[in-house]
Write a protein that holds these residues in place. Sequence first.
Motif, short mmCIF file in Angstrom:
data_model
loop_
_atom_site.label_atom_id
_atom_site.label_comp_id
_atom_site.label_asym_id
_atom_site.label_seq_id
_atom_site.Cartn_x
_atom_site.Cartn_y
_atom_site.Cartn_z
N UNK A 1 -20.74 -24.85 44.32
CA UNK A 1 -20.05 -24.65 43.06
C UNK A 1 -19.16 -25.84 42.74
N UNK A 2 -19.05 -26.15 41.47
CA UNK A 2 -18.20 -27.24 41.02
C UNK A 2 -17.55 -26.83 39.69
N UNK B 1 -17.70 -28.95 50.08
CA UNK B 1 -17.02 -30.26 50.10
C UNK B 1 -17.58 -31.21 49.05
N UNK B 2 -18.55 -30.78 48.26
CA UNK B 2 -19.27 -31.71 47.39
C UNK B 2 -18.62 -31.94 46.03
N UNK B 3 -18.26 -30.87 45.32
CA UNK B 3 -17.96 -30.95 43.90
C UNK B 3 -17.05 -32.06 43.44
N UNK B 4 -15.76 -31.88 43.56
CA UNK B 4 -14.81 -32.87 43.05
C UNK B 4 -15.00 -34.24 43.69
N UNK B 5 -15.07 -34.34 45.04
CA UNK B 5 -15.16 -35.69 45.62
C UNK B 5 -16.45 -36.42 45.28
N UNK B 6 -17.59 -35.75 45.39
CA UNK B 6 -18.85 -36.47 45.23
C UNK B 6 -19.21 -36.74 43.78
N UNK C 1 -11.75 -39.08 35.31
CA UNK C 1 -11.33 -37.72 35.59
C UNK C 1 -12.57 -36.84 35.47
N UNK C 2 -12.89 -36.15 36.53
CA UNK C 2 -14.10 -35.36 36.58
C UNK C 2 -14.24 -34.43 35.38
#
Length: 340
Positions: free
Chosen positions: A88-89, A125-130, A276-277
Amino acid sequence: MRAIVYDRTGDPDVLHLVERDLRDPGPGEVRVRVVRSGVNPTDWKSRRGARAGTPVSPAQVPNQDGAGVVDAVGPGVAAALHGLRVWLWEAAWQRPDGTAQEYAIVPAAHAVPLPDVASFDLGAALGVPFVTAHRCLTVTEEGPARLGPGALAGRTVLVSGGAGAVGNAAIQLARWADATVITTVSSPAKAQLAAAAGADHVIDYRTQDVVAEVEKIAPAGVHTIVEVAAAANADIDVAVVAPNGSIAVYADDGGQPLSLPVRASMQTNARWQFVLLYTAPAPAKAVALDDVAAAIVDGAVRVGDAAGLPLHHFPLEQTAAAHAAVEGGVVGKVLVDVAD
């Protein structure tokens, strides 16, 4: 179901555990049984708000990222999504339903299939950082708009703060795309983490001259800089950026004002790109999701000590402690274990 909420802004102790009714997803939505919830700096900043004690209505479930299994689909959503493992992101962006709860309802487009080879820890661990890192790596003039093997071949990337979550993601994605990756860190321990992530060259900015070291590695300059502390590093960035290179700034450096070296930036036609994402162009985010999904299948993105991103687990009822850990600058990725 159990959920963590806050109904006013402030310190981590505004987060509290409640029981909520299980709702059905609406049109275009899916309901996900959350296994892991990921905590990012954006989550505690949203919780803290501009002023402590500001009412939040409806009460907010925190955390943008997570991973779990689709438990129900709403009208207009393909039935085939039911039962799929997903990551989820942007779960909580302008919505009250973050991932710090046993079941989260999100737009179907914000639940991305998670291959069986990937753990729920990785998914959360994927959404915001990647997605942020992908955007930073694809804004350079004459650079690729997509990442994949060979996309950054012959190009050099400088990642500021390679031991952070976005820095780690940028290193992993850049190496997957065959860039030469230089990163800066503040200690030998963080240097080991950045090297584990895949950085080709690691510079300790507390003990080494960053400009001199980068010039040894890339005499013609670096094509892309992924910058976490622009106010502190602006002079370094313009000294090492290559002609038509970019400095992608994804953090506000503690609110410090940024003074841009205008003449030096003009001389190289450097691009200062702020990232900004949430407000990034939708097509760029769609490409990022596709490319990150491909990197997962390739086994190119990882989490844990061996990937330079130590994991810190907290049970759902200790989400406040998880937020405090991220706010306190813990090195690695903080995850909330919502389910086994």
